[in-house]
Motif scaffolding. Structure first.
Motif, PDB file in Angstrom:
ATOM      1  N   LEU A 183       0.823  -1.208   0.000  1.00  0.00           N
ATOM      2  CA  LEU A 183       0.000   0.000   0.000  1.00  0.00           C
ATOM      3  C   LEU A 183       0.862   1.266   0.000  1.00  0.00           C
ATOM      4  N   LYS A 184       1.986   1.217   0.721  1.00  0.00           N
ATOM      5  CA  LYS A 184       2.910   2.362   0.709  1.00  0.00           C
ATOM      6  C   LYS A 184       3.466   2.583  -0.700  1.00  0.00           C
ATOM      7  N   ALA A 185       3.796   1.478  -1.372  1.00  0.00           N
ATOM      8  CA  ALA A 185       4.337   1.572  -2.733  1.00  0.00           C
ATOM      9  C   ALA A 185       3.286   2.143  -3.682  1.00  0.00           C
ATOM     10  N   LYS A 186       2.052   1.696  -3.530  1.00  0.00           N
ATOM     11  CA  LYS A 186       0.974   2.211  -4.378  1.00  0.00           C
ATOM     12  C   LYS A 186       0.772   3.701  -4.147  1.00  0.00           C
ATOM     13  N   LYS A 187       0.825   4.124  -2.880  1.00  0.00           N
ATOM     14  CA  LYS A 187       0.686   5.546  -2.546  1.00  0.00           C
ATOM     15  C   LYS A 187       1.789   6.361  -3.210  1.00  0.00           C
ATOM     16  N   LEU A 188       3.016   5.861  -3.159  1.00  0.00           N
ATOM     17  CA  LEU A 188       4.142   6.567  -3.765  1.00  0.00           C
ATOM     18  C   LEU A 188       3.972   6.659  -5.281  1.00  0.00           C
ATOM     19  N   CYS A 189       3.439   5.600  -5.878  1.00  0.00           N
ATOM     20  CA  CYS A 189       3.193   5.613  -7.322  1.00  0.00           C
ATOM     21  C   CYS A 189       2.150   6.659  -7.691  1.00  0.00           C
ATOM     22  N   ILE A 190       1.091   6.730  -6.913  1.00  0.00           N
ATOM     23  CA  ILE A 190       0.048   7.721  -7.180  1.00  0.00           C
ATOM     24  C   ILE A 190       0.609   9.136  -7.069  1.00  0.00           C
ATOM     25  N   GLU A 191       1.449   9.366  -6.072  1.00  0.00           N
ATOM     26  CA  GLU A 191       2.044  10.691  -5.879  1.00  0.00           C
ATOM     27  C   GLU A 191       2.990  11.073  -7.018  1.00  0.00           C
ATOM     28  N   ASN A 192       3.587  10.085  -7.672  1.00  0.00           N
ATOM     29  CA  ASN A 192       4.544  10.333  -8.763  1.00  0.00           C
ATOM     30  C   ASN A 192       3.930  10.136 -10.145  1.00  0.00           C
ATOM     31  N   LEU A 193       2.632   9.955 -10.192  1.00  0.00           N
ATOM     32  CA  LEU A 193       1.942   9.682 -11.457  1.00  0.00           C
ATOM     33  C   LEU A 193       1.983  10.883 -12.396  1.00  0.00           C
ATOM     34  N   ARG A 194       2.282  10.611 -13.669  1.00  0.00           N
ATOM     35  CA  ARG A 194       2.276  11.650 -14.690  1.00  0.00           C
ATOM     36  C   ARG A 194       1.486  11.163 -15.904  1.00  0.00           C
ATOM     37  N   LEU A 195       0.750  12.116 -16.534  1.00  0.00           N
ATOM     38  CA  LEU A 195      -0.014  11.821 -17.744  1.00  0.00           C
ATOM     39  C   LEU A 195       0.475  12.733 -18.861  1.00  0.00           C
ATOM     40  N   THR A 196       0.538  12.203 -20.071  1.00  0.00           N
ATOM     41  CA  THR A 196       1.008  12.995 -21.205  1.00  0.00           C
ATOM     42  C   THR A 196       0.333  12.517 -22.485  1.00  0.00           C
ATOM     43  N   ASN A 197       0.562  13.232 -23.567  1.00  0.00           N
ATOM     44  CA  ASN A 197      -0.010  12.900 -24.869  1.00  0.00           C
ATOM     45  C   ASN A 197      -1.531  12.741 -24.789  1.00  0.00           C
ATOM     46  N   ASP A 198      -2.179  13.828 -24.328  1.00  0.00           N
ATOM     47  CA  ASP A 198      -3.646  13.824 -24.169  1.00  0.00           C
ATOM     48  C   ASP A 198      -4.118  12.668 -23.306  1.00  0.00           C
ATOM     49  N   LYS A 199      -3.346  12.371 -22.270  1.00  0.00           N
ATOM     50  CA  LYS A 199      -3.674  11.314 -21.298  1.00  0.00           C
ATOM     51  C   LYS A 199      -3.687   9.916 -21.914  1.00  0.00           C
ATOM     52  N   ALA A 212       0.529   7.107 -19.473  1.00  0.00           N
ATOM     53  CA  ALA A 212       0.703   7.389 -18.049  1.00  0.00           C
ATOM     54  C   ALA A 212       1.985   6.727 -17.590  1.00  0.00           C
ATOM     55  N   TYR A 213       2.732   7.412 -16.728  1.00  0.00           N
ATOM     56  CA  TYR A 213       3.983   6.811 -16.274  1.00  0.00           C
ATOM     57  C   TYR A 213       4.325   7.254 -14.854  1.00  0.00           C
ATOM     58  N   VAL A 214       5.214   6.487 -14.251  1.00  0.00           N
ATOM     59  CA  VAL A 214       5.685   6.744 -12.896  1.00  0.00           C
ATOM     60  C   VAL A 214       7.183   6.482 -12.869  1.00  0.00           C
ATOM     61  N   CYS A 215       7.926   7.324 -12.165  1.00  0.00           N
ATOM     62  CA  CYS A 215       9.357   7.083 -11.963  1.00  0.00           C
ATOM     63  C   CYS A 215       9.632   7.148 -10.465  1.00  0.00           C
ATOM     64  N   ILE A 216      10.219   6.080  -9.942  1.00  0.00           N
ATOM     65  CA  ILE A 216      10.512   5.988  -8.517  1.00  0.00           C
ATOM     66  C   ILE A 216      12.019   5.872  -8.330  1.00  0.00           C
ATOM     67  N   GLU A 217      12.587   6.803  -7.568  1.00  0.00           N
ATOM     68  CA  GLU A 217      14.027   6.784  -7.309  1.00  0.00           C
ATOM     69  C   GLU A 217      14.340   6.170  -5.943  1.00  0.00           C
ATOM     70  N   ASN A 218      15.575   5.737  -5.799  1.00  0.00           N
ATOM     71  CA  ASN A 218      15.990   5.065  -4.558  1.00  0.00           C
ATOM     72  C   ASN A 218      15.770   5.919  -3.319  1.00  0.00           C
ATOM     73  N   VAL A 219      16.042   7.192  -3.435  1.00  0.00           N
ATOM     74  CA  VAL A 219      15.902   8.063  -2.275  1.00  0.00           C
ATOM     75  C   VAL A 219      14.458   8.095  -1.781  1.00  0.00           C
ATOM     76  N   GLU A 220      13.506   8.001  -2.702  1.00  0.00           N
ATOM     77  CA  GLU A 220      12.088   7.985  -2.325  1.00  0.00           C
ATOM     78  C   GLU A 220      11.712   6.664  -1.658  1.00  0.00           C
ATOM     79  N   MET A 221      12.244   5.572  -2.209  1.00  0.00           N
ATOM     80  CA  MET A 221      11.987   4.262  -1.614  1.00  0.00           C
ATOM     81  C   MET A 221      12.526   4.199  -0.189  1.00  0.00           C
ATOM     82  N   GLU A 222      13.762   4.657  -0.042  1.00  0.00           N
ATOM     83  CA  GLU A 222      14.416   4.594   1.268  1.00  0.00           C
ATOM     84  C   GLU A 222      13.674   5.431   2.301  1.00  0.00           C
ATOM     85  N   LYS A 223      13.157   6.562   1.888  1.00  0.00           N
ATOM     86  CA  LYS A 223      12.422   7.439   2.794  1.00  0.00           C
ATOM     87  C   LYS A 223      11.197   6.743   3.365  1.00  0.00           C
TER      88      LYS A 223
END
Length: 343
Positions: free
Chosen positions: A220-236, A239-250
């Protein structure tokens, strides 16, 4: 690698090799792909039990730990080793489409005797029993299992049926993904009969619940982080997400906690393609990102991921990219998705 040197195998070929290995007293290592999912774990443990029924000895290995929600598949007697500190007589891979999917165990790639895999798009590295139309590697394990039972080499083993069923329901999305075929349902029907008539273990409903509906706090924590990093492009459309190590560790998370993270961007209404970049082992000069991609349309994400050293299925694939930073990694991957979606 020269793919022409590798042979295409059948279920009968694999069964014959397993019998020969067992008769020769060979200890085998069964390798599952990094960040293992239900198909990888279920198929590996099922093959281990099949080989042990033939009288052989086997271990299962993976470069990452088995996710907590899949730990029940060990039935208290199977486990994955994450570091291989000894030599084996033979090496078999399951559900592993390319050398990069070995993770930290990639040095074992050249030792592989044969692979059992269902990815249509792959990088061949050994002889293989491969069927790109199968919903899961578990379907191929089932065919090997059936062949050995019919030849009376092994008896019916309900726990093997449970593991194969787990593998198939995991990779077919509980039989809702487009990779589910008539044969998938026919195999499942046979497994259901075996499993639910045996009162000494969990039934198919519980297997499905544990795989699809049981979530840890880290999930659930991972899903929350994905939602917070969610991006939409090309008229939606993308959709993509990028998760960096520093965010995981936090958040006290690791890469293993993001196994189903691509479901977050994929599930958005109107999205045609989705991908997730998860940072792996990186250096100061170069960062490694794992790619998980999904398609809700005719775009072949396996073809895209093949450009990044990976592969998989038209609707679900993976790869990896190294870049100076996250922005450059995202831009490189996104450019390929934009070409595919807008062509």
């Amino acid at each position: 690698m020269n793919n022409a040197q590798y042979k295409a195998l059948t279920a009968a070929d694999c069964a014959s090799k397993l019998r020969s290995f067992a008769n020769e007293g060979k200890k085998i290592l069964i390798i599952a792909h990094r960040n293992p999912d239900g198909d990888a774990v279920g198929s590996a443990f099922a093959l281990k039990m099949i080989y042990e029924a033939l009288g052989g000895g086997a271990d299962c290995a993976c470069s990452n730990k088995v996710p907590e929600y899949l730990s029940f598949l060990g039935f208290g007697k199977n486990e994955m080793i994450n570091e291989v500190n000894k030599e084996y007589d033979a090496y078999i891979t399951v559900d592993t489409a390319s050398p990069s999917q070995f993770g930290d165990l990639e040095y074992l790639c050249e030792k592989t005797d044969f692979a059992i895999d269902h990815h249509a798009s792959c990088t061949e590295y050994s002889d293989s029993y491969r069927e790109g139309t199968a919903s899961a590697a578990g379907e191929l394990i089932f065919e090997i299992y059936e062949y050995l039972k019919e030849s009376e080499a092994i008896p019916e083993i309900p726990d093997v049926a449970r593991l194969i069923y787990a593998a198939i329901t995991a990779d077919s999305g509980s039989f809702k993904y487009s990779n589910t075929t008539e044969n998938t349902h026919l195999i499942a029907a046979k497994l259901i009969k075996i499993i639910n008539s045996d009162k000494n273990g969990i039934n198919t409903a519980e297997i499905a619940r544990l795989i699809h509906d049981s979530k840890s706090l880290n999930d659930l924590k991972a899903k929350k982080l994905c939602i917070e990093n969610l991006r939409l492009t090309n008229d939606k459309k993308i959709a993509y997400v990028c998760i960096e190590n520093v965010e995981m560790e936090k958040e006290g998370l690791s890469e293993e906690d993001f196994g189903s993270s691509v479901d977050v961007p994929r599930s958005i209404e109107g999205v045609l393609c989705a991908f997730v970049l998860k940072e792996g082992k990186s250096t100061e000069k170069e960062k490694l990102y794992r790619i998980s991609a999904r398609s809700n349309c005719s775009v072949d994400v396996a073809a895209i991921c093949k450009k990044f050293g990976g592969g998989g299925h038209a609707k679900a694939a993976g790869g990896s990219i190294t870049a100076e930073n996250a922005e450059k990694a995202v831009n490189a991957v996104l450019a390929e998705f934009e070409k595919a979606v807008n062509s």
